[in-house]
Design a protein around this motif. Structure first.
Motif, PDB file in Angstrom:
ATOM      1  N   LYS A   1      -6.026  -3.961   9.797  1.00 21.58           N
ATOM      2  CA  LYS A   1      -5.451  -4.877   9.108  1.00 21.58           C
ATOM      3  C   LYS A   1      -5.962  -6.724   8.249  1.00 21.58           C
ATOM      4  O   LYS A   1      -5.762  -6.500   7.432  1.00 21.58           O
ATOM      5  CB  LYS A   1      -4.441  -5.707   9.622  1.00 21.58           C
ATOM      6  CG  LYS A   1      -3.141  -4.952  10.193  1.00 21.58           C
ATOM      7  CD  LYS A   1      -2.696  -3.645   9.503  1.00 21.58           C
ATOM      8  CE  LYS A   1      -1.826  -3.106  10.422  1.00 21.58           C
ATOM      9  NZ  LYS A   1      -1.620  -1.532   9.341  1.00 21.58           N
TER      10      LYS A   1
ATOM     11  N   ARG B   1      -4.344   2.567   3.982  1.00 23.16           N
ATOM     12  CA  ARG B   1      -5.428   1.593   3.001  1.00 23.16           C
ATOM     13  C   ARG B   1      -6.234   2.349   2.187  1.00 23.16           C
ATOM     14  O   ARG B   1      -7.339   1.520   1.692  1.00 23.16           O
ATOM     15  CB  ARG B   1      -5.252   0.547   3.291  1.00 23.16           C
ATOM     16  CG  ARG B   1      -4.784  -0.830   4.080  1.00 23.16           C
ATOM     17  CD  ARG B   1      -5.012  -1.828   4.686  1.00 23.16           C
ATOM     18  NE  ARG B   1      -3.581  -2.704   4.837  1.00 23.16           N
ATOM     19  CZ  ARG B   1      -3.362  -3.863   5.449  1.00 23.16           C
ATOM     20  NH1 ARG B   1      -4.473  -4.456   5.376  1.00 23.16           N
ATOM     21  NH2 ARG B   1      -2.745  -4.734   6.053  1.00 23.16           N
TER      22      ARG B   1
ATOM     23  N   ASN C   1      -4.878  -1.265  -4.185  1.00 20.59           N
ATOM     24  CA  ASN C   1      -3.627  -1.894  -4.559  1.00 20.59           C
ATOM     25  C   ASN C   1      -4.132  -3.766  -5.470  1.00 20.59           C
ATOM     26  O   ASN C   1      -5.213  -3.494  -5.343  1.00 20.59           O
ATOM     27  CB  ASN C   1      -3.289  -3.048  -3.186  1.00 20.59           C
ATOM     28  CG  ASN C   1      -3.455  -3.903  -2.402  1.00 20.59           C
ATOM     29  OD1 ASN C   1      -4.348  -4.335  -2.521  1.00 20.59           O
ATOM     30  ND2 ASN C   1      -3.085  -4.529  -1.458  1.00 20.59           N
TER      31      ASN C   1
ATOM     32  N   TYR D   1       0.926  -1.397  -0.314  1.00 27.93           N
ATOM     33  CA  TYR D   1      -0.199   0.165   0.052  1.00 27.93           C
ATOM     34  C   TYR D   1       1.289   1.569  -0.050  1.00 27.93           C
ATOM     35  O   TYR D   1       2.181   0.949   1.050  1.00 27.93           O
ATOM     36  CB  TYR D   1      -1.008  -0.098   1.210  1.00 27.93           C
ATOM     37  CG  TYR D   1      -1.823  -0.996   0.982  1.00 27.93           C
ATOM     38  CD1 TYR D   1      -3.048  -0.960   0.471  1.00 27.93           C
ATOM     39  CD2 TYR D   1      -1.494  -2.517   1.770  1.00 27.93           C
ATOM     40  CE1 TYR D   1      -4.272  -1.385   0.386  1.00 27.93           C
ATOM     41  CE2 TYR D   1      -3.116  -3.287   1.973  1.00 27.93           C
ATOM     42  CZ  TYR D   1      -4.071  -2.706   1.116  1.00 27.93           C
ATOM     43  OH  TYR D   1      -5.075  -4.034   1.038  1.00 27.93           O
TER      44      TYR D   1
ATOM     45  N   TRP E   1      -9.681  -2.543   1.269  1.00 23.34           N
ATOM     46  CA  TRP E   1      -9.782  -1.141   0.814  1.00 23.34           C
ATOM     47  C   TRP E   1     -10.242   0.098   1.321  1.00 23.34           C
ATOM     48  O   TRP E   1     -12.021  -0.764   1.532  1.00 23.34           O
ATOM     49  CB  TRP E   1      -9.794  -1.245  -0.683  1.00 23.34           C
ATOM     50  CG  TRP E   1      -9.937   0.156  -1.161  1.00 23.34           C
ATOM     51  CD1 TRP E   1      -8.939   1.332  -0.648  1.00 23.34           C
ATOM     52  CD2 TRP E   1     -10.008   1.179  -2.587  1.00 23.34           C
ATOM     53  NE1 TRP E   1      -9.158   2.427  -1.735  1.00 23.34           N
ATOM     54  CE2 TRP E   1     -10.393   2.577  -2.466  1.00 23.34           C
ATOM     55  CE3 TRP E   1     -11.475   0.126  -3.385  1.00 23.34           C
ATOM     56  CZ2 TRP E   1     -10.447   2.690  -4.049  1.00 23.34           C
ATOM     57  CZ3 TRP E   1     -12.441   1.048  -4.316  1.00 23.34           C
ATOM     58  CH2 TRP E   1     -11.495   1.958  -4.800  1.00 23.34           C
TER      59      TRP E   1
END
Length: 458
Positions: A263, A210, A214, A205, A267
């Protein structure tokens, strides 16, 4: 598509000059006489990144990915949301009651918002291609992000409207007379473009929050299309590249799923100003009064057991007199919000899609752990024993409904992908089989007869 305006350069100008004007004000602006030269916009990576930031801000403001009404209407169109308008003239009520006409203004605004962002993405792609000063690495990454956003928008448009125009440039003379591309060809084009995105982007990223997509966003979108094409093995491979990636540990705490530092988030989109509540938090909030927009349907509420932690943590009840309603409360911060962004994709979706791809290959024992991980976090017992393919697919669909209610129309797209939209015939009084597609906006058909014929039923 006469409504598509050259607004990318205006947004860049506002970002650079930090003029505090809302993005909504830009939608109907005519092409300015003093446009910033596109070459100057893409002469360095800072201004090129500003163009991308403008595109992401516009997705947050008004698009199928927005957390406001535009991104949520599919929940009311299906059976997850009831609509309680004090007054309504924008067409939302007709969508909720499944009384669709081609002149519905909400249908047109959904279409127009998506195509405006497609135009912006095309402007960025062309600007990068024509740049003589950006490095090869920067050009590849910026073009990959813009192409990914365009692919996302085309996907939502195709799923909602079926055969659609595919503008891939900013040439107004070409775009205004484009005919429709068949749904099958649209999906094939998206597979090609998303594979190109995979080659242009990396798993890393470019921001720890984020808030920029990606390569794994492209993998997730590819998997969705592979599932539509019955390419179960390809979908499995794409999804395993996500769930087996150490970037994405499973979030076992139900109270932390919608915290922006998670985590498990693939996105997310950041609110415009620091401290702003997410659009989802504002749209669904009501307390000490009857709802004035949306509330969760009894049909959805009846799918939850009393012990389901999602019901306890992601849903709030509001009682006034003898009436009780239930509202989504996945996003909780109304003021001074520093911990919640609008999540577009999260790991749990990859889990359930992977389970679906495995089940469709009769790999039922392999599918169960991915469903059970989500059930365990919700405080439910594991699915165990022998399941037929049909039974496990039913369980996956049910789990998806409980997990992703009010997240960008999941219910509609899940039912459509699995060929089950007609379950709504028994739930929505006016539901017809042809409601699997919306009508093409009448305004567009009038401007561009090449888009005829209208979708069946309208």
């Amino acid at each position: 598509m006469k409504n598509l305006k050259l607004i990318t350069t205006i947004i860049i100008f506002l970002l650079i000059c930090k003029i505090p004007i809302s993005c909504e004000k830009l939608i109907d602006v005519d092409i300015p006489n003093n446009q910033i030269d596109q070459i100057k916009v893409f002469e360095d990576v800072q201004t090129a990144n500003a163009a991308l930031s403008g595109l992401y801000a516009s997705l947050y403001d008004d698009s199928p990915l927005s957390g406001d009404l535009t991104g949520s209407i599919m929940g009311a169109y299906t059976d997850d949301l009831d609509f309680y308008p004090p007054t309504n003239t924008d067409g939302t009520l007709d969508l909720y009651t499944n009384l669709l006409i081609a002149g519905n203004p909400k249908i047109y605004s959904y279409w127009a918002a998506a195509y405006q962002k497609v135009y912006m993405a095309n402007a960025i792609i062309e600007g990068v291609d024509n740049s003589m000063s950006l490095t090869s690495a920067d050009k590849t990454r910026i073009k990959g992000e813009a192409l990914l956003v365009r692919s996302l928008l085309f996907f939502y448009l195709q799923q909602t409207f079926g055969d659609i125009p595919l503008p891939i440039s900013t040439d107004y003379q070409v775009n205004q007379s484009l005919g429709k591309t068949s749904s099958g060809d649209v999906l094939n084009k998206l597979v090609t473009d998303l594979n190109d995105c995979r080659n242009m982007l990396t798993d890393d990223y470019r921001n720890n929050e984020r808030i920029y997509p990606n390569r794994k966003v492209a993998d997730l979108m590819l998997a969705k299309i592979y599932l539509l094409q019955n390419r179960w093995n390809d979908a499995e491979a794409s999804l395993k590249s996500i769930v087996q990636n150490p970037l994405y540990p499973f979030q076992n705490d139900i109270t932390k799923v919608f915290i922006n530092s998670g985590k498990h988030i693939i996105w997310q989109l950041k609110p415009k100003n620091n401290g702003d509540a997410t659009k989802e938090a504002k749209l669904y909030f009501f307390v000490n009064s009857a709802p004035n927009t949306f509330a969760l349907t009894p049909s959805l509420m009846n799918t939850f057991s009393t012990l389901d932690k999602r019901k306890l943590n992601w849903i709030s009840s509001v009682t006034v007199g003898s009436n009780t309603w239930f509202r989504p409360s996945k996003y909780k911060n109304q003021t001074n919000n520093l911990t919640e962004y609008s999540i577009i994709f999260r790991l749990e979706e990859a889990y359930l899609l992977l389970a679906e791809s495995l089940a469709n290959q009769n790999k039922i024992d392999e599918a169960l752990p991915y469903v059970n991980a989500i059930r365990q976090r919700a405080g439910l017992t594991n699915l165990a024993g022998q399941f037929t393919q049909s039974e496990i697919l039913d369980e996956i669909l049910l789990e998806s409904r409980r997990e992703f209610f009010t997240e960008h129309g999941h219910r509609f797209f899940d039912l459509k992908r699995t060929g089950r939209l007609n379950v709504l015939i028994g739930v929505k009084p006016n539901w017809k089989s042809y409601h699997n597609l919306w009508p093409l906006p009448q305004k567009e058909l009038t401007l561009n007869p090449n888009m005829n014929p209208q979708n069946t039923g309208y």
